[in-house]
Design a protein around this motif. Structure first.
Motif, PDB file in Angstrom:
ATOM      1  N   THR A 182       0.803  -1.221   0.000  1.00  0.00           N
ATOM      2  CA  THR A 182       0.000   0.000   0.000  1.00  0.00           C
ATOM      3  C   THR A 182       0.838   1.274   0.000  1.00  0.00           C
ATOM      4  OG1 THR A 182      -1.696  -1.235   1.211  1.00  0.00           O
ATOM      5  CG2 THR A 182      -1.955   1.163   1.087  1.00  0.00           C
ATOM      6  N   MET A 183       1.715   1.404   0.978  1.00  0.00           N
ATOM      7  CA  MET A 183       2.448   2.671   1.115  1.00  0.00           C
ATOM      8  C   MET A 183       3.944   2.463   1.275  1.00  0.00           C
ATOM      9  SD  MET A 183      -0.116   4.890   3.487  1.00  0.00           S
ATOM     10  CE  MET A 183      -1.874   4.863   3.115  1.00  0.00           C
ATOM     11  N   TRP A 184       4.707   3.421   0.774  1.00  0.00           N
ATOM     12  CA  TRP A 184       6.168   3.359   0.864  1.00  0.00           C
ATOM     13  C   TRP A 184       6.645   3.737   2.261  1.00  0.00           C
ATOM     14  CZ3 TRP A 184       9.975   1.125  -1.557  1.00  0.00           C
ATOM     15  CH2 TRP A 184      11.292   1.547  -1.340  1.00  0.00           C
ATOM     16  N   THR A 185       6.074   4.816   2.824  1.00  0.00           N
ATOM     17  CA  THR A 185       6.438   5.249   4.173  1.00  0.00           C
ATOM     18  C   THR A 185       5.200   5.292   5.059  1.00  0.00           C
ATOM     19  OG1 THR A 185       6.138   7.589   3.656  1.00  0.00           O
ATOM     20  CG2 THR A 185       8.342   6.670   3.331  1.00  0.00           C
ATOM     21  N   GLY A 186       5.440   5.233   6.361  1.00  0.00           N
ATOM     22  CA  GLY A 186       4.327   5.241   7.295  1.00  0.00           C
ATOM     23  C   GLY A 186       3.551   6.545   7.299  1.00  0.00           C
ATOM     24  N   ASP A 187       4.223   7.653   6.990  1.00  0.00           N
ATOM     25  CA  ASP A 187       3.563   8.965   7.037  1.00  0.00           C
ATOM     26  C   ASP A 187       3.263   9.525   5.651  1.00  0.00           C
ATOM     27  OD1 ASP A 187       6.131   9.511   6.170  1.00  0.00           O
ATOM     28  OD2 ASP A 187       6.459  11.199   7.541  1.00  0.00           O
ATOM     29  N   GLU A 188       3.223   8.667   4.664  1.00  0.00           N
ATOM     30  CA  GLU A 188       3.081   9.093   3.262  1.00  0.00           C
ATOM     31  C   GLU A 188       1.875  10.007   3.026  1.00  0.00           C
ATOM     32  OE1 GLU A 188       2.153   6.436  -0.592  1.00  0.00           O
ATOM     33  OE2 GLU A 188       4.023   5.965   0.442  1.00  0.00           O
ATOM     34  N   MET A 189       0.720   9.589   3.496  1.00  0.00           N
ATOM     35  CA  MET A 189      -0.498  10.362   3.261  1.00  0.00           C
ATOM     36  C   MET A 189      -0.495  11.677   4.056  1.00  0.00           C
ATOM     37  SD  MET A 189      -2.538   8.606   1.172  1.00  0.00           S
ATOM     38  CE  MET A 189      -4.267   8.814   1.541  1.00  0.00           C
ATOM     39  N   ILE A 190       0.110  11.648   5.234  1.00  0.00           N
ATOM     40  CA  ILE A 190       0.182  12.853   6.056  1.00  0.00           C
ATOM     41  C   ILE A 190       1.076  13.895   5.388  1.00  0.00           C
ATOM     42  CG2 ILE A 190       0.914  13.780   8.292  1.00  0.00           C
ATOM     43  CD1 ILE A 190       0.217  11.018   9.483  1.00  0.00           C
ATOM     44  N   ARG A 191       2.245  13.476   4.907  1.00  0.00           N
ATOM     45  CA  ARG A 191       3.192  14.402   4.270  1.00  0.00           C
ATOM     46  C   ARG A 191       2.591  15.062   3.038  1.00  0.00           C
ATOM     47  NH1 ARG A 191       6.741  12.355   1.769  1.00  0.00           N
ATOM     48  NH2 ARG A 191       6.537  10.112   2.127  1.00  0.00           N
ATOM     49  N   LEU A 192       1.745  14.326   2.326  1.00  0.00           N
ATOM     50  CA  LEU A 192       1.138  14.855   1.108  1.00  0.00           C
ATOM     51  C   LEU A 192      -0.117  15.679   1.399  1.00  0.00           C
ATOM     52  CD1 LEU A 192       1.559  11.721  -1.198  1.00  0.00           C
ATOM     53  CD2 LEU A 192       2.824  13.877  -1.344  1.00  0.00           C
TER      54      LEU A 192
END
Length: 306
Positions: free
Chosen positions: A223-233
């Motif tokens: 699903t995601m590359w980093t744990g905070d991916e959606m937050i950073r974007l």
């Protein structure tokens, strides 16, 4: 035994209809080396004619159209889909059940007790279908025994409980139940070859790691590359873990987990890839990192024979 990837993206697909992140905007404009994907689902067959649909994506009709073997045309109204198994009750895995309402016999549906509760209460797809073709619930007991699947002889399936999240509409969203989410060990009894399928994997527990070590094909959470991916974007306030997914990078991430499996010659494939994940870009640094670790990225139409 044949396994086909019908859809390889996470919920919303790629590009997601309302998302203008770098990935979605780039694939629409043709400025990124990336391929469109539908929402996560696979199909499994022993004979190439009768198929078990694992998860029923909202994109199911397009997926059937892209795979003629799911429409074998043996009679006036027909389908190669012999049964459906859902690993959870998430919208991107069960909404497609409504697209099968024109069946002339009840739909055989494999689900755990926890998932069946969701499908008859919080998101009552099964109740809705009772007014159309009807649903024949086939219980996944999570007792370690292989599932008995009429019409799908030659495929052996065992379900493993996973640590993940029930959907937001689930009665037990904040009180997890065993069976909210499962992984599958899919075995060809003739060859002994096996696949492990877990598109939603928040934590790799010991029994899951043992199943992964024995698999010849791993189709696991990408699903995601980093744990905070959606937050950073700026697209969400939730981490990958809070959404029930293990990120690929970082200490203890999916790359580390797959590397820990040892030298077994298994294919390692990430599936259920979120539209924000940089691994969707084929010439990205993140994609090169995966290649260095012998990890592939699933795409729609990918097929395997075990």
């Amino acid at each position: 035994m044949k396994i086909k990837v019908l859809g390889s993206a996470a919920g919303g697909g790629f590009p997601q209809w309302n998302c203008n992140c770098r990935n979605c905007d780039g694939v629409r404009r043709g400025t990124l080396k990336a391929t469109r994907r539908t929402q996560s689902s696979i199909a499994v067959s022993a004979n190439g004619e009768d198929w078990l649909l694992v998860n029923a994506s909202p994109d199911l009709l397009a997926q059937i159209a892209a795979h003629p073997e799911l429409q074998p045309a043996r009679r006036a109204r027909d389908s190669g889909i012999a049964a459906v198994l859902v690993i959870d009750a998430q919208i991107d895995h069960v909404t497609g059940l409504l697209m099968l309402r024109e069946r002339d016999t009840p739909l055989p549906l494999y689900a755990t007790d926890a998932v069946w509760q969701d499908l008859t209460s919080g998101f009552p797809v099964a109740t809705m279908l009772s007014h159309y073709c009807g649903v024949e619930h086939r219980r996944i007991a999570l007792d370690g025994a292989p599932l008995a699947m009429a019409g799908l002889e030659g495929v052996q399936i065992e379900a493993l409980p996973l640590s993940s999240k029930a959907p937001p509409y689930s009665p037990h969203r904040h009180a997890p139940e065993r069976g909210d989410n499962i992984g599958l060990v899919i075995t060809n009894p003739k060859t002994g070859k096996r696949a492990f399928y877990a598109p939603g994997l928040g934590e790799v527990e010991n029994h899951v790691l043992a199943a992964m070590r024995e698999a010849d094909l791993l189709l696991v959470d990408g699903t995601m590359w980093t744990g905070d991916e959606m937050i950073r974007l700026g697209l969400s306030k939730k981490t990958a873990a809070e959404m029930g997914h293990l990120p690929q990078s970082g200490e203890g991430g999916m790359i580390d987990v797959l590397a820990s499996l040892g030298a077994r010659d298994a294919r390692k494939v990430l599936i259920h890839i979120n539209n924000t994940n940089p691994i969707l870009v084929e010439d990205s640094p993140e994609r090169r990192v995966l290649g260095e670790h012998g990890i592939e990225v699933a795409s729609d139409g990918m097929s395997f024979e075990l």
